[in-house]
Design a protein around this motif. Structure first.
Motif, short mmCIF file in Angstrom:
data_model
loop_
_atom_site.label_atom_id
_atom_site.label_comp_id
_atom_site.label_asym_id
_atom_site.label_seq_id
_atom_site.Cartn_x
_atom_site.Cartn_y
_atom_site.Cartn_z
N ALA A 71 6.90 -7.27 -13.06
CA ALA A 71 6.32 -8.41 -13.77
C ALA A 71 5.23 -7.91 -14.71
CB ALA A 71 5.72 -9.40 -12.78
N LYS A 72 4.90 -8.73 -15.71
CA LYS A 72 3.78 -8.37 -16.57
C LYS A 72 2.48 -8.60 -15.80
CE LYS A 72 3.68 -12.94 -18.70
NZ LYS A 72 3.74 -13.68 -19.93
N ASP A 73 1.38 -8.10 -16.35
CA ASP A 73 0.08 -8.25 -15.68
C ASP A 73 -0.44 -9.68 -15.82
OD1 ASP A 73 0.03 -5.66 -14.84
OD2 ASP A 73 -1.26 -4.94 -16.46
N TYR A 74 -1.02 -10.16 -14.73
CA TYR A 74 -1.64 -11.49 -14.68
C TYR A 74 -3.08 -11.30 -14.24
CZ TYR A 74 2.81 -14.09 -14.76
OH TYR A 74 4.01 -14.65 -15.12
N PRO A 75 -3.98 -12.18 -14.70
CA PRO A 75 -5.35 -12.11 -14.19
C PRO A 75 -5.40 -12.51 -12.71
CG PRO A 75 -5.18 -13.63 -16.08
CD PRO A 75 -3.81 -13.19 -15.73
N VAL A 76 -6.09 -11.72 -11.91
CA VAL A 76 -6.25 -12.02 -10.48
C VAL A 76 -7.62 -12.68 -10.33
CG1 VAL A 76 -6.32 -11.06 -8.16
CG2 VAL A 76 -4.86 -10.00 -9.90
N ILE A 77 -7.63 -13.93 -9.84
CA ILE A 77 -8.88 -14.69 -9.80
C ILE A 77 -9.36 -14.93 -8.37
CG2 ILE A 77 -8.57 -15.74 -12.06
CD1 ILE A 77 -7.62 -18.28 -10.60
N ASP A 78 -9.19 -13.93 -7.53
CA ASP A 78 -9.65 -14.06 -6.14
C ASP A 78 -11.15 -14.31 -6.04
OD1 ASP A 78 -7.06 -13.70 -5.25
OD2 ASP A 78 -7.33 -11.57 -4.80
N GLU A 79 -11.93 -13.83 -7.03
CA GLU A 79 -13.38 -14.02 -6.96
C GLU A 79 -13.78 -15.49 -7.14
OE1 GLU A 79 -12.51 -13.34 -11.33
OE2 GLU A 79 -11.90 -12.34 -9.50
N LEU A 80 -12.85 -16.33 -7.63
CA LEU A 80 -13.15 -17.76 -7.80
C LEU A 80 -12.79 -18.60 -6.58
CD1 LEU A 80 -11.91 -18.39 -11.46
CD2 LEU A 80 -14.21 -17.81 -10.67
N LEU A 81 -12.17 -18.00 -5.60
CA LEU A 81 -11.70 -18.76 -4.45
C LEU A 81 -12.82 -19.42 -3.65
CD1 LEU A 81 -8.78 -16.54 -3.14
CD2 LEU A 81 -8.65 -18.64 -4.48
N ASP A 82 -14.00 -18.84 -3.67
CA ASP A 82 -15.12 -19.42 -2.93
C ASP A 82 -15.96 -20.37 -3.79
OD1 ASP A 82 -14.43 -18.10 -0.60
OD2 ASP A 82 -15.58 -16.31 -1.13
#
Length: 144
Positions: A71-82
Motif C-alpha cells: 500500500a502507499k504511505d498513510y499518515p499514522v495518527i496514533d498520537e491523537l488517540l488520547d
C-alpha cells in the motif's frame, strides 16, 4: 497482526462522533467511515488516516507508513488517540475533502432474476439444438 476490537472501540469512543462514525471489518482489519466516507483504517492497532490536504495541514508531522503490504504511505495518527477533540477535527476535515460515496446499484427483485436466468438457459439450450442440427446437415452420409 490483526487489529483488536478493544482498539476499534477506543477509537470510536474517543472520536465522539456518535452514529456519524461507523466501522466495518475488512480482512482482519477495520475501515472507519464518517458519513459513509472511508476516512481511516485500523491496522495493527494503529490508526491510518486517508492522505488528504487536511491531513497534511492538521497533522504535518505524523509518521508515514503503509497500513498493509504494497500500500502507499498513510499518515499514522496514533498520537491523537488520547485527544478526542483533535481526533474528531481531523476525521471530520478528512471526510469533508473526500468525494461522496457512489450510489449502490439496487438488486433486482428475486422473481425478475429467476425469470432472467430461466430465459438465458432457454436461449442457451436453443443455440445448442441449432448447432447440433447444423453439424448434422454438414456431416457427410456414412457409406455402407
Amino acid at each position: 497482526m490483526a487489529t483488536d476490537r478493544i482498539f476499534v472501540d477506543y477509537v470510536m469512543e474517543q472520536a465522539g462522533l456518535g452514529s456519524r462514525l461507523t466501522m466495518r471489518r475488512m480482512f482482519g482489519e477495520y475501515a472507519f467511515y464518517v458519513d459513509e466516507k472511508v476516512v481511516a483504517f485500523g491496522c495493527d492497532n494503529s490508526l491510518f488516516l486517508k492522505p488528504t490536504a487536511a491531513a497534511a495541514r492538521l497533522v504535518p508531522h505524523a509518521p508515514m507508513r503503509p497500513p498493509y503490504p504494497e500500500a502507499k504511505d498513510y499518515p499514522v495518527i496514533d498520537e491523537l488517540l488520547d485527544d478526542g477533540d483533535a481526533l474528531r477535527i481531523v476525521l471530520l476535515a478528512t471526510a469533508d475533502e473526500l468525494p461522496a460515496p457512489k450510489a449502490k446499484k439496487k438488486a433486482a427483485p428475486a422473481k425478475k432474476v429467476a425469470a432472467k436466468k430461466t430465459a438465458q438457459a432457454k436461449k442457451a439450450a436453443a443455440k445448442k439444438v441449432v448447432a447440433k442440427k447444423t453439424v448434422a446437415k454438414k456431416a457427410p452420409a456414412k457409406k455402407r
